[in-house]
Motif scaffolding. Sequence first.
Motif, short mmCIF file in Angstrom:
data_model
loop_
_atom_site.label_atom_id
_atom_site.label_comp_id
_atom_site.label_asym_id
_atom_site.label_seq_id
_atom_site.Cartn_x
_atom_site.Cartn_y
_atom_site.Cartn_z
N LYS A 32 -35.20 7.95 -66.86
CA LYS A 32 -35.94 7.36 -67.92
C LYS A 32 -36.25 6.03 -67.22
O LYS A 32 -37.46 5.21 -67.30
CB LYS A 32 -34.97 7.03 -68.98
CG LYS A 32 -35.61 6.92 -70.52
CD LYS A 32 -34.81 7.16 -71.45
CE LYS A 32 -35.19 6.42 -72.79
NZ LYS A 32 -34.23 6.10 -73.85
N LEU A 33 -35.38 5.24 -66.51
CA LEU A 33 -35.70 4.08 -65.96
C LEU A 33 -36.91 4.11 -64.91
O LEU A 33 -37.49 3.37 -64.69
CB LEU A 33 -34.49 3.48 -65.26
CG LEU A 33 -33.39 3.17 -66.33
CD1 LEU A 33 -32.28 2.28 -65.54
CD2 LEU A 33 -34.00 2.18 -67.44
N ARG A 74 -31.93 -3.33 -66.61
CA ARG A 74 -33.02 -3.87 -66.83
C ARG A 74 -32.89 -5.39 -67.16
O ARG A 74 -33.96 -6.11 -66.92
CB ARG A 74 -33.43 -2.78 -68.21
CG ARG A 74 -34.07 -1.41 -67.88
CD ARG A 74 -33.93 -0.46 -69.11
NE ARG A 74 -34.23 -0.78 -70.17
CZ ARG A 74 -33.88 -0.30 -71.40
NH1 ARG A 74 -32.98 0.70 -71.38
NH2 ARG A 74 -34.40 -0.47 -72.36
N ASP A 130 -44.28 2.35 -65.23
CA ASP A 130 -45.01 1.74 -66.44
C ASP A 130 -45.20 0.07 -65.92
O ASP A 130 -46.13 -0.42 -66.21
CB ASP A 130 -44.57 1.76 -67.63
CG ASP A 130 -44.46 3.25 -68.34
OD1 ASP A 130 -45.50 3.98 -67.68
OD2 ASP A 130 -43.73 3.62 -69.19
N GLN A 174 -39.53 6.16 -65.02
CA GLN A 174 -40.57 6.31 -65.97
C GLN A 174 -40.92 4.73 -66.14
O GLN A 174 -42.27 4.46 -66.11
CB GLN A 174 -40.35 7.10 -67.12
CG GLN A 174 -41.64 7.43 -67.64
CD GLN A 174 -42.50 8.47 -66.83
OE1 GLN A 174 -42.15 9.56 -66.99
NE2 GLN A 174 -43.64 7.97 -66.40
N GLN A 175 -39.85 4.05 -66.62
CA GLN A 175 -40.16 2.61 -67.37
C GLN A 175 -40.75 1.88 -66.05
O GLN A 175 -41.38 0.87 -66.11
CB GLN A 175 -39.09 1.98 -67.79
CG GLN A 175 -38.61 2.90 -69.25
CD GLN A 175 -37.55 2.06 -69.81
OE1 GLN A 175 -36.84 1.04 -69.32
NE2 GLN A 175 -37.09 2.63 -71.14
N ASN A 200 -38.72 -3.34 -71.85
CA ASN A 200 -38.13 -2.67 -73.16
C ASN A 200 -36.91 -3.16 -73.73
O ASN A 200 -35.98 -2.36 -74.00
CB ASN A 200 -38.36 -1.38 -72.88
CG ASN A 200 -39.51 -0.55 -72.36
OD1 ASN A 200 -40.43 -1.05 -72.99
ND2 ASN A 200 -39.71 0.05 -71.32
#
Length: 258
Positions: free
Chosen positions: A174-175, A144, A181, A177-178, A125
Amino acid sequence: MAETVIAAHDVGLTYQTDDGPVFALTNISLDVAEGEFVSLIGPSGCGKTTLLRAIADLEKTTQGSLHVNGMTAQEARLARAYGYVFQAPALFAWRNVERNVALPLEIMGVEDAGGRVARNLELVNLKGFEKKFPWQLSGGMQQRVSIARALAFDPKLLLMDEPFGALDEIVRDKLNQQLLDLWARTKKTIVFVTHSIPEAVFLSSKIVVMSPRPGRIIDVIDVGLPKDRKLDIRETPEFLKIAHRVREGLKAGHSYED
Ligand code: ADP
Ligand code: MG
Protein backbone atom coordinates in the motif's frame (compact mmCIF):
# COMPACT_ATOMS: atom_id res chain seq x y z
CA MET A 1 17.25 17.85 -20.78
CA ALA A 2 16.54 17.06 -17.14
CA GLU A 3 19.01 18.53 -14.71
CA THR A 4 21.48 16.28 -12.94
CA VAL A 5 20.59 16.12 -9.25
CA ILE A 6 23.31 13.72 -8.16
CA ALA A 7 26.63 13.36 -9.95
CA ALA A 8 29.04 10.83 -8.43
CA HIS A 9 32.35 10.19 -10.15
CA ASP A 10 34.63 7.46 -8.90
CA VAL A 11 33.51 7.98 -5.32
CA GLY A 12 35.22 5.98 -2.61
CA LEU A 13 34.59 5.90 1.11
CA THR A 14 36.86 3.99 3.45
CA TYR A 15 36.12 3.77 7.17
CA GLN A 16 39.16 3.51 9.39
CA THR A 17 38.52 1.06 12.19
CA ASP A 18 40.59 -0.61 14.90
CA ASP A 19 40.55 -3.73 12.73
CA GLY A 20 41.87 -1.83 9.73
CA PRO A 21 40.20 -0.09 6.79
CA VAL A 22 36.67 -0.98 5.64
CA PHE A 23 36.18 -0.26 1.94
CA ALA A 24 32.49 0.67 2.19
CA LEU A 25 32.35 2.28 -1.27
CA THR A 26 34.71 1.92 -4.21
CA ASN A 27 34.55 3.36 -7.75
CA ILE A 28 30.97 4.61 -7.43
CA SER A 29 30.00 6.51 -10.58
CA LEU A 30 26.36 7.37 -10.92
CA ASP A 31 24.24 10.18 -12.35
CA VAL A 32 20.71 10.77 -11.14
CA ALA A 33 18.59 13.11 -13.25
CA GLU A 34 15.83 15.31 -11.92
CA GLY A 35 12.58 13.42 -11.48
CA GLU A 36 14.14 9.96 -11.42
CA PHE A 37 13.26 7.27 -8.89
CA VAL A 38 16.47 5.38 -8.22
CA SER A 39 16.65 2.33 -5.99
CA LEU A 40 19.86 1.05 -4.43
CA ILE A 41 19.62 -2.69 -3.88
CA GLY A 42 22.05 -5.21 -2.45
CA PRO A 43 22.71 -7.34 0.62
CA SER A 44 23.62 -5.99 4.05
CA GLY A 45 27.01 -4.35 4.13
CA CYS A 46 27.24 -3.42 0.44
CA GLY A 47 27.29 0.29 1.27
CA LYS A 48 23.71 1.40 0.54
CA THR A 49 23.37 3.43 3.72
CA THR A 50 26.90 4.77 3.38
CA LEU A 51 26.16 6.00 -0.15
CA LEU A 52 22.93 7.67 0.97
CA ARG A 53 24.72 9.27 3.93
CA ALA A 54 27.53 10.48 1.67
CA ILE A 55 24.99 12.13 -0.64
CA ALA A 56 23.45 13.74 2.46
CA ASP A 57 26.90 14.86 3.70
CA LEU A 58 26.46 12.78 6.86
CA GLU A 59 29.66 10.90 5.90
CA LYS A 60 32.70 12.30 4.11
CA THR A 61 33.83 10.61 0.93
CA THR A 62 37.52 9.71 0.82
CA GLN A 63 37.87 9.65 -2.97
CA GLY A 64 36.31 11.01 -6.15
CA SER A 65 33.77 13.78 -6.55
CA LEU A 66 30.17 13.99 -5.46
CA HIS A 67 27.78 16.81 -6.37
CA VAL A 68 24.17 17.40 -5.40
CA ASN A 69 22.20 19.99 -7.37
CA GLY A 70 25.52 21.19 -8.79
CA MET A 71 26.90 21.88 -5.31
CA THR A 72 29.25 19.96 -3.07
CA ALA A 73 27.44 17.62 -0.69
CA GLN A 74 28.17 20.02 2.16
CA GLU A 75 26.78 23.03 0.30
CA ALA A 76 23.72 21.00 -0.64
CA ARG A 77 23.13 20.04 2.98
CA LEU A 78 23.39 23.65 4.10
CA ALA A 79 20.99 24.63 1.31
CA ARG A 80 18.51 21.97 2.53
CA ALA A 81 18.55 20.33 -0.86
CA TYR A 82 17.22 17.01 0.41
CA GLY A 83 14.88 15.38 2.90
CA TYR A 84 16.00 12.18 4.62
CA VAL A 85 13.79 9.33 5.77
CA PHE A 86 15.43 6.86 8.15
CA GLN A 87 14.67 3.17 8.49
CA ALA A 88 12.92 3.71 11.85
CA PRO A 89 10.39 6.56 12.03
CA ALA A 90 12.26 8.44 14.85
CA LEU A 91 9.27 10.53 15.89
CA PHE A 92 9.06 12.44 19.15
CA ALA A 93 6.58 10.66 21.42
CA TRP A 94 5.44 13.80 23.21
CA ARG A 95 4.66 15.69 20.00
CA ASN A 96 1.52 15.03 18.03
CA VAL A 97 1.59 14.37 14.28
CA GLU A 98 1.45 17.96 13.11
CA ARG A 99 4.03 19.08 15.67
CA ASN A 100 6.39 16.29 14.58
CA VAL A 101 6.02 17.37 10.95
CA ALA A 102 6.48 21.02 11.90
CA LEU A 103 9.65 20.40 13.92
CA PRO A 104 12.27 21.18 11.23
CA LEU A 105 10.36 24.35 10.37
CA GLU A 106 10.17 25.36 14.04
CA ILE A 107 13.90 24.79 14.47
CA MET A 108 14.60 27.10 11.55
CA GLY A 109 12.16 29.68 12.88
CA VAL A 110 9.82 29.48 9.91
CA GLU A 111 6.64 31.36 10.73
CA ASP A 112 3.26 30.27 9.46
CA ALA A 113 4.36 26.68 9.02
CA GLY A 114 0.76 25.50 9.26
CA GLY A 115 0.00 25.57 5.55
CA ARG A 116 3.07 23.57 4.66
CA VAL A 117 2.42 21.02 7.38
CA ALA A 118 -1.16 20.54 6.20
CA ARG A 119 -0.06 20.16 2.59
CA ASN A 120 2.61 17.60 3.42
CA LEU A 121 0.25 15.59 5.62
CA GLU A 122 -2.20 15.54 2.77
CA LEU A 123 0.52 14.25 0.42
CA VAL A 124 1.03 11.22 2.67
CA ASN A 125 -2.72 10.70 3.18
CA LEU A 126 -2.74 11.66 6.85
CA LYS A 127 -5.29 14.42 6.76
CA GLY A 128 -7.43 14.11 9.88
CA PHE A 129 -4.62 12.63 11.99
CA GLU A 130 -2.97 15.94 12.93
CA LYS A 131 -3.70 15.67 16.66
CA LYS A 132 -2.80 11.99 17.11
CA PHE A 133 0.36 10.98 18.93
CA PRO A 134 2.86 8.51 17.44
CA TRP A 135 1.79 5.69 19.81
CA GLN A 136 -1.75 5.98 18.44
CA LEU A 137 -0.57 5.21 14.89
CA SER A 138 0.41 2.01 13.09
CA GLY A 139 4.00 1.53 11.93
CA GLY A 140 3.06 2.40 8.36
CA MET A 141 1.36 5.62 9.46
CA GLN A 142 4.36 6.58 11.59
CA GLN A 143 6.62 6.17 8.60
CA ARG A 144 4.28 8.38 6.56
CA VAL A 145 4.65 11.05 9.25
CA SER A 146 8.43 10.78 8.80
CA ILE A 147 8.02 11.25 5.06
CA ALA A 148 5.84 14.33 5.61
CA ARG A 149 8.52 15.70 7.94
CA ALA A 150 11.25 15.05 5.35
CA LEU A 151 9.21 17.16 2.91
CA ALA A 152 9.23 20.12 5.33
CA PHE A 153 11.40 22.43 3.23
CA ASP A 154 9.99 21.11 -0.03
CA PRO A 155 13.35 19.66 -1.10
CA LYS A 156 13.72 18.52 -4.69
CA LEU A 157 15.48 15.38 -3.50
CA LEU A 158 14.18 12.74 -1.13
CA LEU A 159 16.62 10.19 0.33
CA MET A 160 14.95 7.12 1.84
CA ASP A 161 16.83 4.36 3.68
CA GLU A 162 14.71 1.17 3.74
CA PRO A 163 11.71 3.16 4.96
CA PHE A 164 9.31 0.22 4.72
CA GLY A 165 11.75 -2.55 5.67
CA ALA A 166 10.13 -3.23 9.03
CA LEU A 167 6.54 -3.35 7.75
CA ASP A 168 4.53 -6.37 6.72
CA GLU A 169 4.03 -7.05 3.05
CA ILE A 170 0.43 -5.86 2.74
CA VAL A 171 1.19 -2.52 4.37
CA ARG A 172 4.32 -2.21 2.29
CA ASP A 173 2.36 -2.78 -0.93
CA LYS A 174 0.00 0.00 0.00
CA LEU A 175 2.80 2.40 0.92
CA ASN A 176 4.64 1.60 -2.30
CA GLN A 177 1.56 2.58 -4.26
CA GLN A 178 1.18 5.78 -2.22
CA LEU A 179 4.83 6.64 -2.68
CA LEU A 180 4.47 6.33 -6.45
CA ASP A 181 1.46 8.69 -6.27
CA LEU A 182 3.48 11.16 -4.22
CA TRP A 183 6.34 10.93 -6.70
CA ALA A 184 3.97 11.60 -9.61
CA ARG A 185 2.30 14.53 -7.87
CA THR A 186 5.42 16.25 -6.53
CA LYS A 187 7.93 15.33 -9.28
CA LYS A 188 10.59 14.81 -6.62
CA THR A 189 13.83 13.01 -7.33
CA ILE A 190 13.97 9.99 -5.05
CA VAL A 191 16.86 7.74 -4.01
CA PHE A 192 15.47 4.73 -2.21
CA VAL A 193 17.34 1.94 -0.43
CA THR A 194 15.82 -1.52 -0.28
CA HIS A 195 16.76 -5.15 -0.33
CA SER A 196 13.48 -6.27 -1.82
CA ILE A 197 13.67 -7.05 -5.53
CA PRO A 198 9.91 -6.62 -6.20
CA GLU A 199 9.89 -3.32 -4.31
CA ALA A 200 12.84 -2.01 -6.32
CA VAL A 201 11.34 -2.99 -9.66
CA PHE A 202 7.87 -1.73 -8.80
CA LEU A 203 9.03 1.72 -7.67
CA SER A 204 12.02 2.61 -9.76
CA SER A 205 12.89 4.27 -13.01
CA LYS A 206 16.45 3.06 -12.42
CA ILE A 207 17.89 0.28 -10.25
CA VAL A 208 21.46 0.28 -8.98
CA VAL A 209 22.61 -3.20 -7.98
CA MET A 210 25.39 -3.22 -5.40
CA SER A 211 27.71 -5.81 -3.92
CA PRO A 212 29.84 -5.88 -0.75
CA ARG A 213 33.54 -6.24 0.13
CA PRO A 214 34.35 -3.85 -1.34
CA GLY A 215 31.06 -1.96 -1.71
CA ARG A 216 30.54 -1.34 -5.41
CA ILE A 217 28.03 -1.02 -8.22
CA ILE A 218 27.67 -4.12 -10.36
CA ASP A 219 24.74 -3.20 -12.59
CA VAL A 220 22.56 -0.19 -13.42
CA ILE A 221 19.21 -1.08 -14.92
CA ASP A 222 16.84 1.32 -16.65
CA VAL A 223 13.34 0.16 -15.83
CA GLY A 224 11.28 0.80 -18.93
CA LEU A 225 7.90 0.23 -17.24
CA PRO A 226 5.19 2.93 -17.53
CA LYS A 227 5.20 5.56 -14.77
CA ASP A 228 1.68 4.97 -13.53
CA ARG A 229 1.91 1.43 -12.22
CA LYS A 230 -0.59 -0.69 -10.38
CA LEU A 231 0.48 -3.58 -8.19
CA ASP A 232 -0.64 -6.19 -10.70
CA ILE A 233 2.15 -5.06 -13.03
CA ARG A 234 4.29 -7.40 -10.92
CA GLU A 235 2.86 -10.38 -12.78
CA THR A 236 3.74 -9.11 -16.26
CA PRO A 237 6.61 -10.61 -18.30
CA GLU A 238 8.31 -7.18 -18.53
CA PHE A 239 8.38 -6.87 -14.74
CA LEU A 240 9.63 -10.41 -14.21
CA LYS A 241 12.36 -9.90 -16.78
CA ILE A 242 13.74 -6.92 -14.89
CA ALA A 243 13.45 -8.75 -11.56
CA HIS A 244 15.41 -11.60 -13.11
CA ARG A 245 18.19 -9.25 -14.22
CA VAL A 246 18.44 -7.80 -10.70
CA ARG A 247 18.66 -11.30 -9.26
CA GLU A 248 21.38 -12.26 -11.73
CA GLY A 249 23.31 -9.13 -10.80
CA LEU A 250 23.12 -9.97 -7.12
CA LYS A 251 24.30 -13.50 -7.84
CA ALA A 252 27.18 -12.28 -10.00
CA GLY A 253 28.32 -10.17 -7.04
CA HIS A 254 28.33 -13.36 -4.94
CA SER A 255 26.16 -11.31 -2.66
CA TYR A 256 24.27 -14.16 -1.08
CA GLU A 257 26.99 -16.77 -0.99
CA ASP A 258 28.89 -15.59 2.01
P1 ADP B 1 24.27 -1.42 3.94
O1 ADP B 1 23.45 -0.21 4.24
O2 ADP B 1 24.26 -1.80 2.50
O3 ADP B 1 23.91 -2.58 4.81
P2 ADP B 1 26.46 0.07 5.14
O4 ADP B 1 26.64 1.27 4.32
O5 ADP B 1 25.71 0.22 6.43
O6 ADP B 1 25.80 -1.08 4.25
O7 ADP B 1 27.87 -0.55 5.49
C1 ADP B 1 28.87 -0.80 4.51
C2 ADP B 1 30.11 -1.35 5.20
O8 ADP B 1 30.69 -0.33 6.00
C3 ADP B 1 29.84 -2.51 6.15
O9 ADP B 1 30.96 -3.38 6.08
C4 ADP B 1 29.74 -1.84 7.50
O10 ADP B 1 30.11 -2.72 8.53
C5 ADP B 1 30.76 -0.71 7.35
N1 ADP B 1 30.41 0.48 8.16
C6 ADP B 1 29.26 1.20 8.12
N2 ADP B 1 29.31 2.26 8.93
C7 ADP B 1 30.53 2.21 9.54
C8 ADP B 1 31.20 3.04 10.49
N3 ADP B 1 30.62 4.14 10.99
N4 ADP B 1 32.45 2.68 10.86
C9 ADP B 1 33.04 1.60 10.35
N5 ADP B 1 32.49 0.78 9.44
C10 ADP B 1 31.24 1.07 9.04
MG1 MG C 1 21.78 0.07 5.51
